[in-house]
Write an enzyme that holds these catalytic residues in place. Structure first.
Site, short mmCIF file in Angstrom:
data_model
loop_
_atom_site.label_atom_id
_atom_site.label_comp_id
_atom_site.label_asym_id
_atom_site.label_seq_id
_atom_site.Cartn_x
_atom_site.Cartn_y
_atom_site.Cartn_z
N SER A 21 0.85 -1.19 0.00
CA SER A 21 0.00 0.00 0.00
C SER A 21 0.88 1.24 0.00
CB SER A 21 -0.95 -0.02 1.21
OG SER A 21 -1.93 0.97 1.09
N ASN A 22 0.38 2.35 0.45
CA ASN A 22 1.14 3.61 0.50
C ASN A 22 0.53 4.47 1.60
OD1 ASN A 22 -0.92 5.55 -0.66
ND2 ASN A 22 -0.85 3.99 -2.26
#
Ligand code: CTP
Length: 211
Positions: A21-22
């Site tokens: 993810s981020n």
């Protein structure tokens, strides 16, 4: 007017409990959704996993993966006049996620990734007289990369964003309209930048409906 807003990150799982993810927090997209609702628009907010409450007056749809965001956005765009794409969608996902937890071992592991579909480009390619606004996250060659994305994704305008804005209450952005010139840099709260973006959308939709 009906607007679709995407916000937050997506998660792409490689086993039953771990994902790529981020750090996107969704603040910009939620601020835009709220500003649009305050200005009387009907807003569908499609949000990846973030720690923010549903904005009042906004229909909020929670999703997890890029594919779920793609599906929800494609459906919501059918009845919309405009789409504002602030989400930090993962560009890749594991090809073969394991359906149970990967056990630890001393051996190196490899995860093979495949590209996710580009939601913004997909909406841009089918927009007709609707308006699509992209957000470009750039850490080098900012304007050139953002301009290339505007063209590639067939956006009506693109908001140049930077890593320092992630998670902050304030942001520094510049806006490029299709066929136009860059705005002066805007350094303000996300709540104020949200109003600027919604006003731009209102103007672009009005221009398209006149032509
Ligand atoms: N976007 C999207 N779907 C994707 C990837 C990006 O809708 N699968 C949208 C983002 O919401 C944003 C715009 O495309 O509005 C630009 O996203 P950005 O992350 O800056 O660029 P990418 O297209 O992912 O390209 P790169 O990673 O090479 O910078």
């Amino acid at each position: 007017m009906k607007m679709l807003v995407t916000a937050g990150p997506t998660r792409e799982f490689f086993d039953s409990v771990r994902f790529i993810s981020n750090p996107s927090t969704g603040k910009m997209g939620f601020a835009i959704a709220l500003a649009a609702a305050h200005r009387g628009h009907e807003v569908i907010l499609i949000a990846g996993p973030v720690a923010l409450d549903d904005p009042p007056g906004v229909q909020t749809i929670r999703v997890v993966t890029a594919q779920e965001m793609f599906d929800a956005s494609s459906a919501a765009f059918q009845g919309a006049h405009a789409a504002i794409m602030t989400a930090a969608v993962c560009d890749y996902r594991p090809v073969a996620p394991m359906n149970k937890k990967l056990a630890k071992s001393d051996q190196p592991k490899q995860v093979t990734l495949e590209a996710t579909d580009d939601i913004c480009a997909n909406l841009g390619s089918q927009k007709g007289d609707r308006v699509v606004i992209g957000f470009a996250m750039e850490d080098h060659d900012h304007q050139a990369h953002a301009q290339a994305k505007l063209l590639r994704k067939q956006c009506d305008a693109i908001v140049l964003n930077g890593p320092r804005n992630v998670g902050a209450e304030r942001a520094e952005v510049e806006i490029l309209q299709a066929g136009g010139v860059w705005s002066a840099p805007i350094s303000d709260t996300k709540a104020h930048i949200a109003i600027v973006v919604v006003e731009l959308v209102e103007r672009l939709v009005a221009e398209k409906s006149r032509s």
